[in-house]
Design a protein around this motif. Structure first.
Motif, PDB file in Angstrom:
ATOM      1  N   THR A 179       0.830  -1.203   0.000  1.00 52.08           N
ATOM      2  CA  THR A 179       0.000   0.000   0.000  1.00 52.08           C
ATOM      3  C   THR A 179       0.864   1.253   0.000  1.00 52.08           C
ATOM      4  O   THR A 179       0.617   2.209  -0.750  1.00 52.08           O
ATOM      5  CB  THR A 179      -0.929   0.013   1.233  1.00 52.08           C
ATOM      6  N   ILE A 180       1.890   1.267   0.821  1.00 54.63           N
ATOM      7  CA  ILE A 180       2.803   2.411   0.873  1.00 54.63           C
ATOM      8  C   ILE A 180       3.472   2.613  -0.481  1.00 54.63           C
ATOM      9  O   ILE A 180       3.565   3.742  -0.986  1.00 54.63           O
ATOM     10  CB  ILE A 180       3.859   2.203   1.979  1.00 54.63           C
ATOM     11  N   LEU A 181       3.935   1.527  -1.098  1.00 57.75           N
ATOM     12  CA  LEU A 181       4.564   1.629  -2.419  1.00 57.75           C
ATOM     13  C   LEU A 181       3.579   2.142  -3.459  1.00 57.75           C
ATOM     14  O   LEU A 181       3.935   2.958  -4.318  1.00 57.75           O
ATOM     15  CB  LEU A 181       5.102   0.265  -2.842  1.00 57.75           C
ATOM     16  N   SER A 182       2.333   1.666  -3.390  1.00 60.58           N
ATOM     17  CA  SER A 182       1.321   2.051  -4.376  1.00 60.58           C
ATOM     18  C   SER A 182       0.956   3.521  -4.275  1.00 60.58           C
ATOM     19  O   SER A 182       0.808   4.215  -5.293  1.00 60.58           O
ATOM     20  CB  SER A 182       0.067   1.193  -4.188  1.00 60.58           C
ATOM     21  N   VAL A 183       0.809   4.017  -3.039  1.00 59.15           N
ATOM     22  CA  VAL A 183       0.358   5.393  -2.830  1.00 59.15           C
ATOM     23  C   VAL A 183       1.507   6.397  -2.939  1.00 59.15           C
ATOM     24  O   VAL A 183       1.366   7.454  -3.561  1.00 59.15           O
ATOM     25  CB  VAL A 183      -0.347   5.530  -1.469  1.00 59.15           C
ATOM     26  N   PHE A 184       2.649   6.065  -2.346  1.00 63.21           N
ATOM     27  CA  PHE A 184       3.750   7.029  -2.286  1.00 63.21           C
ATOM     28  C   PHE A 184       4.837   6.789  -3.335  1.00 63.21           C
ATOM     29  O   PHE A 184       5.632   7.682  -3.624  1.00 63.21           O
ATOM     30  CB  PHE A 184       4.377   7.015  -0.891  1.00 63.21           C
ATOM     31  N   GLY A 185       4.854   5.591  -3.920  1.00 61.98           N
ATOM     32  CA  GLY A 185       5.854   5.294  -4.944  1.00 61.98           C
ATOM     33  C   GLY A 185       5.839   6.249  -6.123  1.00 61.98           C
ATOM     34  O   GLY A 185       6.908   6.707  -6.577  1.00 61.98           O
ATOM     35  N   PRO A 186       4.657   6.596  -6.649  1.00 62.07           N
ATOM     36  CA  PRO A 186       4.629   7.541  -7.771  1.00 62.07           C
ATOM     37  C   PRO A 186       5.282   8.879  -7.438  1.00 62.07           C
ATOM     38  O   PRO A 186       5.914   9.498  -8.295  1.00 62.07           O
ATOM     39  CB  PRO A 186       3.134   7.709  -8.045  1.00 62.07           C
ATOM     40  N   GLY A 187       5.141   9.329  -6.196  1.00 59.89           N
ATOM     41  CA  GLY A 187       5.769  10.586  -5.792  1.00 59.89           C
ATOM     42  C   GLY A 187       7.278  10.501  -5.836  1.00 59.89           C
ATOM     43  O   GLY A 187       7.960  11.455  -6.238  1.00 59.89           O
ATOM     44  N   VAL A 188       7.817   9.351  -5.441  1.00 58.76           N
ATOM     45  CA  VAL A 188       9.272   9.152  -5.505  1.00 58.76           C
ATOM     46  C   VAL A 188       9.741   9.195  -6.950  1.00 58.76           C
ATOM     47  O   VAL A 188      10.732   9.856  -7.278  1.00 58.76           O
ATOM     48  CB  VAL A 188       9.654   7.808  -4.854  1.00 58.76           C
ATOM     49  N   VAL A 189       9.003   8.501  -7.834  1.00 56.07           N
ATOM     50  CA  VAL A 189       9.361   8.509  -9.255  1.00 56.07           C
ATOM     51  C   VAL A 189       9.255   9.913  -9.829  1.00 56.07           C
ATOM     52  O   VAL A 189      10.167  10.384 -10.530  1.00 56.07           O
ATOM     53  CB  VAL A 189       8.454   7.539 -10.048  1.00 56.07           C
TER      54      VAL A 189
END
Length: 315
Positions: A179-189
């Motif tokens: 869930t953390i990767l799904s929600v916040f991952g795009p922001g990192v990219v």
């Protein structure tokens, strides 16, 4: 300490969700929805970049297919057999939709089919009756109100096969991380590509929050809209309907009437012009040799399930 007291409906639920993760249910249902409401005026004010759109669309397709092909047609109904890498990939992809851990999702949906639009269905819009006021209340319950219930469907009763699968157990337990990767991952990219905090924020907003909100409400519409209005060309013991307007965003799930008439079928949209992206994806997996024993509908089977001319086409 986890609250393991029996829920009021002990025949369906063996425990209550712990208060802390239950707060996150509220957070991940409400915060993305607020972002969705804010999306249009914000887009008018400072735009939507191609990177944001690409990340949002890519994650939407992957996560939704993870739910429709993986959580639904494969894990819940066994519409095909998958090799181990595909099975794990589908469980991970479905988890990225932030609709709950795989075992919870499957147990809820199997229970839905066992008691569709009857006592025991976790999300029937007909729960409170047929009056206009009752249907408004029922629509809210079926669309998203039901997810706020702390009682959890008994996995030992409705998903014993997944409880015995060590691969799925690891994915289920890793839901918080996914869930953390799904929600916040795009922001990192977005931040790394644009090398700016603003790029990180807009990618998080569009490909994280807004994308999750859209996928939530499209999926929840199958529970609510597709049991209230639409066409019923096939005989089912419940009030499931086909709603063409949702076919593309739902990846073919809104051809819901045939699905309830024939739950294990790998294809839900069978009529002319009935787009079913999930079925096309399963067909691709079959051609690649990753999936087999696919339960494709036959003309004979469809003719047997078709509603008789003297039966009403809609509820």
């Amino acid at each position: 300490m986890t609250d393991t007291r029996p829920a009021p409906r002990s025949d369906f639920s063996d425990r209550l969700r712990h208060p802390v993760p239950h707060l996150f249910v509220y957070a991940f249902a409400i915060v993305p929805a607020i972002a969705l409401v804010a999306a249009v005026p914000l887009a008018w004010g400072w735009g939507l970049t191609w990177l944001d759109a690409g990340l949002a669309l890519g994650l939407y397709v992957v996560s939704m297919l993870g739910v429709t092909v993986g959580f639904h047609r494969y894990f819940t109904h066994g519409s095909f057999t998958a090799n181990r890498p595909l099975r794990i990939a589908l469980a991970v992809a479905g988890s990225l939709a932030v609709q709950g851990p795989v075992r919870h999702w499957v147990a809820d949906h199997r229970r839905h089919h066992a008691y569709a639009d009857a006592e025991g269905d976790p999300h029937s819009p007909w729960r409170y009756g047929t009056s206009p006021a009752a249907l408004v209340r029922g629509f809210w319950h079926a669309h998203m109100g039901w997810i706020f219930d702390r009682s959890l469907t008994d996995q030992r009763r409705f998903a014993p096969d997944l409880l015995a699968d060590p691969d799925i157990d690891r994915v289920h337990r890793g839901f918080t991380v996914l869930t953390i990767l799904s929600v916040f991952g795009p922001g990192v990219v977005g931040g790394l590509v644009t090398w700016s905090w603003w790029g990180a924020f807009t990618a998080f907003f569009w490909a994280g929050l807004v994308r999750v909100a859209v996928s939530h409400h499209v999926a929840w519409s199958t529970n609510s809209i597709c049991h209230l209005v639409g066409e019923r060309p096939y005989r089912a013991r419940d009030r499931s309907t086909n709603v063409w307007l949702l076919a593309v965003p739902s990846m073919g799930e809104s051809w819901h009437n045939l699905h309830h008439a024939d739950p294990t079928s790998a294809r839900h949209g069978v009529g002319r012009g009935e787009i079913d992206i999930s079925a096309g994806t399963i067909r691709l997996f079959e051609k690649l040799g990753w999936a087999w024993n696919v339960r494709w509908p036959t003309e004979k089977r469809l003719a047997k399930l078709a509603a008789r001319p003297d039966e009403p086409a809609a509820a």
